[in-house]
Design a protein around this motif. Structure first.
Motif, short mmCIF file in Angstrom:
data_model
loop_
_atom_site.label_atom_id
_atom_site.label_comp_id
_atom_site.label_asym_id
_atom_site.label_seq_id
_atom_site.Cartn_x
_atom_site.Cartn_y
_atom_site.Cartn_z
N GLY A 1 0.63 -1.30 0.33
CA GLY A 1 0.08 0.06 0.15
C GLY A 1 0.73 1.50 0.03
O GLY A 1 1.59 1.44 0.29
N ALA A 2 -0.09 2.50 0.22
CA ALA A 2 0.93 3.39 -0.27
C ALA A 2 1.30 4.34 0.95
O ALA A 2 0.95 4.02 1.81
N PRO A 3 2.41 4.90 0.63
CA PRO A 3 3.03 4.93 2.46
C PRO A 3 2.75 6.00 2.55
O PRO A 3 1.43 7.11 2.00
N ARG A 4 2.86 7.50 4.11
CA ARG A 4 2.35 8.40 4.22
C ARG A 4 2.82 9.26 3.18
O ARG A 4 3.90 9.35 2.02
N THR A 5 1.77 10.22 2.10
CA THR A 5 2.84 11.21 1.26
C THR A 5 1.58 12.87 1.70
O THR A 5 0.86 12.35 2.71
N TYR A 6 2.02 13.49 1.33
CA TYR A 6 1.12 15.15 1.81
C TYR A 6 2.19 16.06 0.98
O TYR A 6 2.85 15.65 0.33
N GLY A 7 1.23 17.21 1.00
CA GLY A 7 1.93 18.33 -0.01
C GLY A 7 0.72 18.71 0.06
O GLY A 7 -0.09 19.52 1.13
N VAL A 8 1.27 20.10 -1.15
CA VAL A 8 0.19 21.44 -0.85
C VAL A 8 -0.93 21.55 -2.57
O VAL A 8 -0.27 21.40 -2.82
N THR A 9 -2.39 21.90 -2.08
CA THR A 9 -2.62 22.39 -3.55
C THR A 9 -3.59 23.65 -3.49
O THR A 9 -4.13 23.87 -2.86
N ALA A 10 -3.34 24.39 -4.37
CA ALA A 10 -4.12 25.76 -4.37
C ALA A 10 -5.25 25.50 -5.40
O ALA A 10 -4.95 24.92 -6.60
N ARG A 11 -6.45 25.95 -5.67
CA ARG A 11 -7.56 26.39 -6.27
C ARG A 11 -7.91 27.71 -6.58
O ARG A 11 -7.57 28.46 -5.62
N PHE A 12 -8.14 27.53 -7.76
CA PHE A 12 -9.02 28.94 -7.85
C PHE A 12 -10.07 29.01 -9.11
O PHE A 12 -10.03 28.05 -9.90
N LYS A 13 -10.77 29.65 -8.89
CA LYS A 13 -12.33 29.59 -9.76
C LYS A 13 -12.44 31.22 -10.37
O LYS A 13 -12.17 31.89 -9.37
N PHE A 14 -12.78 30.88 -12.01
CA PHE A 14 -12.60 32.30 -12.50
C PHE A 14 -14.83 32.47 -12.93
O PHE A 14 -14.61 31.28 -13.25
#
Length: 831
Positions: free
Chosen positions: A818-831
């Protein structure tokens, strides 16, 4: 049996308590001040209905919750769905979904899926075909239990019904950018809006890549990649919506996905207790040819050959909905679709840096599905009756290719495994140099065509405002034709020499287990058998089957509905797309009545199920709490099972498998306005009730009656908590944490006790900050927060012992992790 029954009774009592306990606090609540749950719309009966009116166990997941928990594909969906388990094995296209412990091991393309995947009304022929970036989602519905009336074909355990976003006549655009550990870089963008008053469109594109979860020791090569289980794919999906009038809409969709990745190496999880296996591997490949001692979650794999995988998935569909005023408001629906899915794979089949067996990613190992489907439905509704009749047709062509190549060290490994200098192969002078030549191979091609058509109807009769009867019936006609072409790119000299040796053969006939094992490696493994040199066979299968459902529902109040249902499900028979043989493998070819011959009949029987459910759907506290529960009993006949024994793939039928238990789901908008929960619990006992006698002993090694089936945890639960906190008038803080618990289960189809996955809890978390109107949002996220180590599948390593050997298991086990721990950042924009 007594203990199982007691556990089941406790689960039923617990489920009833979960459903009814909220009533204790209802009188004290003040419904007019509570937040209310908007009607959850599902299409489980091919028409839009409230979840609380559908007499089916459905887990419905909204667009926002899918985003909050990071769901991109059906494997991600397990964090939100108790009773759903999704695993992948030798490559990502070999993906299997199971519901309530029931599913079909996916390594053999000849077996269809017990759990159907339907995307925008289009049935996908295997779970792996539906495994990919699902794009912009409206919702996902997981229907539990057989759905043999309305959804495509062969859904004997359940359906994952994916509904994507349609084009909008209001302009909108979204951009999503993600960066994470393991070098993850992802981008997705969509735009939707009108071309005119009658035409709107939507376009979605995405690209995602990351480094591998495994480091790879390559040994002498020729592999060049030093990581595995990486990700690199692009996808695009375009839609056009035509609305010539209020009564007619036409939706055209086209999509394309390309994956170019490396998957799947498998670290050693348990080394063979036979020291000879370890000594020979060390002598042939060197001391660093595999991990000794085994340490799988160090996430280092050993592979001298490529595991490159190339997957392309493309298709187009047209959905027409036309309201016919002349038929009392009836609606005709037509869905026409064409799909093409192809995978090309490489594999280091011994999972070490010793050069024993492998498959090249040159097109001779992989599958291609071409599928044309057409569905027509005519549906209408009056005060007392909701009715539907339909026609479904599927034309599917499967081209499956299998090539297994002997490495440069195969013959030395064989001699070493059977005693080295003391091996009978040496002392009796059985083999000559080149008996098992390097780079000799099989080259098998299976071409299967399948045609399936069905007539179906599903009708709900409302006798009163409280009492409703639903009757569904489906007639299915299915035919399959298979052309198999077996080829050996060698003359099978080694096996011929073994069969010709009187001394060895007589010892094998006398029951000498060691000599029989010797033949097992040198001849029984079908790639080494010369009888498969340029053999062509033809097989056909024709089936007719009735399936359907009957449900009686009674609404006690506006807040409480109960139902009792029966459903009959069906999954078609088919052919094992792997070599099978008749006769005694250590006798010379041509021995009258006993010598080995190619099995020209590799078919297996259809799988059927009778399912019974007693359910209740309730609303509490002014519709701020939904609690739904069901007790189920599913009785499967000729359950189709596929496994790898360390020597070959075998398909067998278990005469009777029973899955019984309890499902509970809930949605709660708490009195704390910012906080909401969604979750559920599944308790399922999935057992082999009839083992099938001696025919299955070689497969399982021991009698397995009353044992729990593989991949069938008794307990499975999920809980997702979402917290939305406005900050002033223009900002928003949103946090979500989701957790899934599963009790222990066996990951091996042959139920080797060493293949147990212990009980585990997976946790995902996400916190976002942005504009209240979501024009922008920045999110920090982590998947598998606690870095839980777990297996997707444990399996017998090729030619390193076999768990089907009588007595104690002798095989090395490798594991797809199974997949290990992963982490990150996501930026979302709506127009």
């Amino acid at each position: 049996m007594k203990d199982r029954s007691e556990q089941l009774r406790r689960a039923v009592v617990g489920a009833l308590a979960l459903v009814t306990l909220p009533a204790l606090g209802q009188q004290a609540s003040e419904p007019q001040e509570s937040r209310t749950i908007d009607t959850i719309i599902v299409t489980a009966q091919k028409r839009e209905q409230s979840l609380q009116d559908v007499p089916i166990v459905v887990t419905a997941v909204s667009e926002q919750l899918l985003k909050d928990t990071g769901v991109k594909d059906i494997k991600d969906l397990t964090i939100l769905t108790p009773g759903l388990l999704v695993t992948s094995t030798s490559n990502e296209s070999v993906t299997t979904a199971r519901i309530r412990g029931i599913g079909t091991v996916g390594d053999n393309a000849g077996l269809e899926s017990s759990v159907g995947v339907v995307i925008d009304g289009v049935y996908r022929p295997r779970n792996g075909v539906g495994f990919g970036d699902l794009g912009e989602l409206e919702r996902i519905e997981v229907l539990k239990g057989p759905q043999g009336t309305l959804f495509g074909k062969n859904t004997s355990a359940g359906v994952i019904n994916v509904v994507t976003k349609r084009p909008s006549f209001d302009f909108g655009a979204d951009v999503e950018l993600t960066a994470g550990d393991y070098g993850a870089m992802e981008g997705a963008a969509s735009v939707t809006g009108p071309f005119s008053e009658k035409v709107a469109g939507r376009l979605y594109v995405a690209s995602r890549e990351r480094d591998g979860f495994l480091d790879v020791v390559r040994g002498p090569g020729p592999r060049t990649e030093d990581e595995d289980v990486d990700r690199k794919f692009t996808t695009a999906r375009g839609q056009l919506l035509f609305k010539p009038s209020d009564a007619l809409d036409i939706r055209l969709t086209a999509d394309y996905t390309d994956r170019d990745e490396n998957c799947c190496a498998a670290p050693q999880a348990v080394l063979s207790p036979n020291p000879g296996v370890i000594q020979v591997l060390t002598a042939i490949g060197g001391p660093n040819s595999f991990r000794n001692p085994a340490d799988p979650f160090d996430r280092v794999a050993y592979s001298n050959r490529s595991t490159k995988q190339e997957v392309t998935d493309k298709g187009a569909s047209m959905e027409i909905n036309w309201d016919l005023a002349g038929l009392g408001g009836a609606t005709v629906t037509s869905i026409t679709a064409y799909r093409n899915w192809e995978t090309i794979n490489g594999q280091d089949a011994d999972f070490t840096t010793a050069d024993i067996l492998y498959r090249n990613p040159d097109g001779n190992f992989g599958n291609e599905f071409k599928q044309l489907t057409q569905e027509f439905r005519l549906a209408g509704e009056s005060e007392k009756l909701s009715w539907l009749v339909g026609l479904f047709y599927a034309d599917e062509d499967l081209d499956s290719r299998d090539q297994l190549i002997q490495g440069t060290q195969f013959q030395n490994y064989f001699i070493g495994l059977t005693g080295g200098a003391a091996s009978p192969l040496v002392t009796l002078g059985v083999l000559t140099p080149g008996s098992y030549p390097a780079n000799s191979a099989t080259k098998d091609v299976y071409e299967q065509s399948s045609k399936n058509w069905a007539l179906f109807t599903n009708n709900s009769i409302r006798f009163t405002e409280a009492l409703e009867l639903t009757l569904g019936l489906r007639y299915t006609d299915e035919s399959k034709d298979l052309d198999s072409h077996y080829q050996n790119l060698h003359d099978g000299l080694g096996c011929t020499q073994l069969r010709a040796n009187d001394t060895l053969r007589n010892l094998a006939i006398a029951g000498n287990a060691g000599i029989q094992t010797l033949y097992g490696i040198g001849c029984s493994v079908t790639y080494a058998d010369p009888i498969y040199g340029n053999v062509q066979t033809k097989q056909s299968l024709d089936e007719e089957e009735w399936s359907g459902t009957a449900k009686i529902a009674y609404r006690f109040t506006d807040e409480v509905m109960s139902y009792l249902s029966y459903a009959k499900g069906y999954k078609g028979g088919g052919f094992n797309l792997y070599r099978e043989r008749n006769g005694i493998f250590f006798l010379p070819v041509g021995t009258p009545g006993l010598g080995p011959t190619v099995d020209t009949d590799t078919h297996f029987e259809k799988e059927t199920v009778d399912s019974y459910e007693l359910g209740v759907k309730t609303q509490w506290a002014g519709n701020s709490l939904l609690v739904n529960g069901a007790v189920f009993y599913q009785d499967y006949t000729d359950f189709q099972l596929n496994t790898f024994t360390g020597l070959q793939f075998i398909v067998t039928s278990l005469p009777q498998v029973v899955s019984q238990g309890v499902d509970v789901d809930f949605v709660w908008f708490t009195p704390l306005e910012q906080l909401s929960f969604q979750g559920g619990v599944t308790y399922a006992e999935t057992t082999i009730e009839d083992f099938g006698g001696p025919a299955n002993l070689a497969f399982f090694r021991t009698e397995r009656k009353d044992d729990t089936l593989s991949f069938a945890p008794k307990w499975s639960s999920s809980l997702s908590a979402t917290f939305d906190q406005p900050i002033g008038n223009s900002l928003l803080l949103r946090a979500n944490i989701g957790a899934r618990y599963t009790s222990e289960y066996n990951t091996g189809s042959n139920l080797d006790p060493r293949k147990i996955q212990d009980a585990m809890t997976l946790v995902n978390a996400r916190v976002g900050f942005g504009a209240a109107d979501e024009k922008w949002m920045v999110e920090l996220w982590a998947l598998n927060v606690t870095d839980e180590d777990y297996y997707q599948v444990l399996f017998d390593a090729t030619l390193q012992g076999s768990s089907t050997t009588p007595g104690a298991s002798q095989s090395t086990l490798n594991g797809f992790l199974g997949a290990p721990r992963t982490y990150g950042v996501t930026a979302r924009f709506k127009f």
